[in-house]
Design a protein around this motif. Structure first.
Motif, PDB file in Angstrom:
ATOM      1  N   ILE A 117       3.496 -20.347   8.654  1.00 22.15           N
ATOM      2  CA  ILE A 117       3.524 -21.195   7.366  1.00 22.15           C
ATOM      3  C   ILE A 117       1.762 -21.568   7.235  1.00 22.15           C
ATOM      4  O   ILE A 117       1.570 -22.167   8.212  1.00 22.15           O
ATOM      5  CB  ILE A 117       4.300 -22.354   7.134  1.00 22.15           C
ATOM      6  CG1 ILE A 117       5.774 -21.873   7.286  1.00 22.15           C
ATOM      7  CG2 ILE A 117       3.914 -23.119   5.934  1.00 22.15           C
ATOM      8  CD1 ILE A 117       6.711 -23.345   7.134  1.00 22.15           C
ATOM      9  N   ASP A 118       1.268 -21.133   6.274  1.00 27.10           N
ATOM     10  CA  ASP A 118      -0.119 -21.514   6.290  1.00 27.10           C
ATOM     11  C   ASP A 118      -0.350 -22.825   5.749  1.00 27.10           C
ATOM     12  O   ASP A 118       0.415 -23.430   5.267  1.00 27.10           O
ATOM     13  CB  ASP A 118      -0.817 -20.432   4.799  1.00 27.10           C
ATOM     14  CG  ASP A 118      -0.796 -19.118   5.427  1.00 27.10           C
ATOM     15  OD1 ASP A 118      -0.989 -18.677   6.411  1.00 27.10           O
ATOM     16  OD2 ASP A 118      -1.008 -18.294   4.305  1.00 27.10           O
ATOM     17  N   ARG A 119      -1.385 -23.424   6.416  1.00 28.41           N
ATOM     18  CA  ARG A 119      -1.564 -24.833   6.154  1.00 28.41           C
ATOM     19  C   ARG A 119      -0.505 -25.651   6.383  1.00 28.41           C
ATOM     20  O   ARG A 119      -0.190 -26.466   5.562  1.00 28.41           O
ATOM     21  CB  ARG A 119      -2.076 -24.978   4.795  1.00 28.41           C
ATOM     22  CG  ARG A 119      -3.635 -23.978   4.763  1.00 28.41           C
ATOM     23  CD  ARG A 119      -3.847 -24.482   3.119  1.00 28.41           C
ATOM     24  NE  ARG A 119      -5.372 -23.760   2.749  1.00 28.41           N
ATOM     25  CZ  ARG A 119      -6.294 -24.242   2.718  1.00 28.41           C
ATOM     26  NH1 ARG A 119      -6.303 -25.603   2.495  1.00 28.41           N
ATOM     27  NH2 ARG A 119      -7.643 -23.585   2.124  1.00 28.41           N
ATOM     28  N   GLU A 120       0.242 -25.308   7.620  1.00 28.47           N
ATOM     29  CA  GLU A 120       1.424 -26.057   7.691  1.00 28.47           C
ATOM     30  C   GLU A 120       1.258 -27.668   7.834  1.00 28.47           C
ATOM     31  O   GLU A 120       2.216 -28.265   7.188  1.00 28.47           O
ATOM     32  CB  GLU A 120       2.386 -25.597   9.031  1.00 28.47           C
ATOM     33  CG  GLU A 120       3.506 -26.223   9.319  1.00 28.47           C
ATOM     34  CD  GLU A 120       4.316 -25.578  10.437  1.00 28.47           C
ATOM     35  OE1 GLU A 120       5.342 -26.389  10.773  1.00 28.47           O
ATOM     36  OE2 GLU A 120       4.039 -24.818  10.788  1.00 28.47           O
ATOM     37  N   GLN A 121       0.449 -28.218   8.363  1.00 34.70           N
ATOM     38  CA  GLN A 121       0.394 -29.634   8.663  1.00 34.70           C
ATOM     39  C   GLN A 121       0.003 -30.363   7.315  1.00 34.70           C
ATOM     40  O   GLN A 121       0.451 -31.207   6.914  1.00 34.70           O
ATOM     41  CB  GLN A 121      -0.777 -29.981   9.765  1.00 34.70           C
ATOM     42  CG  GLN A 121      -0.748 -31.347  10.237  1.00 34.70           C
ATOM     43  CD  GLN A 121       0.525 -31.745  10.683  1.00 34.70           C
ATOM     44  OE1 GLN A 121       1.319 -31.253  11.650  1.00 34.70           O
ATOM     45  NE2 GLN A 121       1.281 -32.829  10.158  1.00 34.70           N
ATOM     46  N   GLU A 122      -0.750 -29.506   6.498  1.00 33.54           N
ATOM     47  CA  GLU A 122      -1.431 -30.077   5.219  1.00 33.54           C
ATOM     48  C   GLU A 122       0.127 -30.252   4.280  1.00 33.54           C
ATOM     49  O   GLU A 122       0.217 -31.336   3.621  1.00 33.54           O
ATOM     50  CB  GLU A 122      -1.886 -29.257   4.452  1.00 33.54           C
ATOM     51  CG  GLU A 122      -3.640 -29.547   4.943  1.00 33.54           C
ATOM     52  CD  GLU A 122      -4.588 -28.680   3.971  1.00 33.54           C
ATOM     53  OE1 GLU A 122      -4.516 -28.689   2.840  1.00 33.54           O
ATOM     54  OE2 GLU A 122      -5.307 -27.867   4.560  1.00 33.54           O
ATOM     55  N   LYS A 123       0.939 -29.125   4.300  1.00 38.15           N
ATOM     56  CA  LYS A 123       1.931 -29.151   3.650  1.00 38.15           C
ATOM     57  C   LYS A 123       3.184 -30.146   3.985  1.00 38.15           C
ATOM     58  O   LYS A 123       3.633 -30.702   3.126  1.00 38.15           O
ATOM     59  CB  LYS A 123       2.516 -27.719   3.667  1.00 38.15           C
ATOM     60  CG  LYS A 123       1.860 -26.615   2.961  1.00 38.15           C
ATOM     61  CD  LYS A 123       2.455 -25.367   3.179  1.00 38.15           C
ATOM     62  CE  LYS A 123       1.639 -24.115   2.141  1.00 38.15           C
ATOM     63  NZ  LYS A 123       2.184 -22.959   2.213  1.00 38.15           N
ATOM     64  N   ARG A 124       3.231 -30.140   5.329  1.00 34.70           N
ATOM     65  CA  ARG A 124       4.212 -31.054   5.983  1.00 34.70           C
ATOM     66  C   ARG A 124       3.872 -32.655   5.819  1.00 34.70           C
ATOM     67  O   ARG A 124       4.572 -33.625   5.293  1.00 34.70           O
ATOM     68  CB  ARG A 124       4.412 -31.041   7.339  1.00 34.70           C
ATOM     69  CG  ARG A 124       5.463 -31.792   8.178  1.00 34.70           C
ATOM     70  CD  ARG A 124       5.598 -31.391   9.576  1.00 34.70           C
ATOM     71  NE  ARG A 124       5.951 -30.233   9.880  1.00 34.70           N
ATOM     72  CZ  ARG A 124       7.133 -30.064  10.065  1.00 34.70           C
ATOM     73  NH1 ARG A 124       8.094 -30.727   9.920  1.00 34.70           N
ATOM     74  NH2 ARG A 124       7.557 -28.742  10.203  1.00 34.70           N
TER      75      ARG A 124
END
Length: 234
Positions: A15-22
């Motif tokens: 998942i790209d940019r997973e931490q931002e999305k989370r």
């Protein structure tokens, strides 16, 4: 709605940019209350929001019902302690979804997951709508990176392509194939096909033009919806 049965769910790939999305998903789902009916969109950001919503439900001991927009999200909801229902049963109190592109006027391209029709139905039915994106999804003009997906009745694919090329400035129109999963085209939850159309000069009239073409069931161009935009990191 059917019992989807799995005890765990994972996203099929990185998942790209997973931490931002989370992070942006976590901030939104903290609003959940006992008895909420929540529309759960498709895509990786929505998947992470389902995981975070399941965490909130477990920690607080509350009951939340999800109205999912795809089979994949329905499986994730069930695996994370959310009872699943359909629009035949309940209207969402609020709904969340992701996006592929959002322009300054609030127009949106969605549908890389091929669930445009159900996404549109759930988004329209919800009393409140929330769009979750990271900063890479904000664009000056729609269509810079993504084509507009059209959900099309199978026997009308050639007809739809002919009409879109006649009525709009089209760079390309391609039937979406399933890649390595199986041979042949992508088939939506409603048994339709997906035609990805790269369009120049998308404006407020484009969605109406697409919607008038015989054989188009739904488009991934979302205009005219009231929603709250949540951008990761802001």
């Amino acid at each position: 709605m059917a019992d989807w049965g799995p005890t765990s769910a994972t996203w099929p790939g990185p998942i790209d940019r997973e931490q931002e999305k989370r992070d942006v998903a976590r901030q939104l789902v903290e609003r959940a209350q006992d008895g909420d009916v929540v529309g759960a969109g498709s895509g990786s950001t929505s998947f992470l929001a389902v995981l975070e919503l399941g965490r909130v439900v477990a920690e607080r001991g509350i009951a939340v019902v999800a109205v999912p927009t795809s089979y994949e999200v329905a499986r994730a909801c069930t695996a994370n302690g959310l009872r699943v229902a359909s629009l035949r049963d309940l209207r969402p109190d609020w709904a969340f979804d992701g996006a592929d592109e959002v322009d300054p006027a609030g127009r949106v391209i969605k549908g890389r997951g091929g669930a445009m029709l159900r996404e549109r139905l759930v988004f329209a039915a919800a009393a409140e709508r929330h769009l979750l994106v990271d900063s890479s999804k904000l664009v000056e003009r729609l269509g810079q990176r993504f084509a507009v997906p059209l959900e099309v009745v199978p026997e009308a694919v050639s007809l739809v392509e002919r009409f879109v090329r006649r009525d709009l400035e089209v760079r390309s129109a391609e039937l979406r194939t399933s890649g390595g999963g199986k041979d042949g085209p992508v088939v939506t939850e409603h048994g339709n096909l997906v035609l990805d159309v790269a369009i120049e000069g998308i404006d407020d009239a484009t969605e109406d033009t697409l919607g008038r073409i015989p054989g188009v069931v739904a488009t991934g161009l979302f205009t005219g919806f009231d929603y709250q935009l949540h951008v990761a990191g802001r």
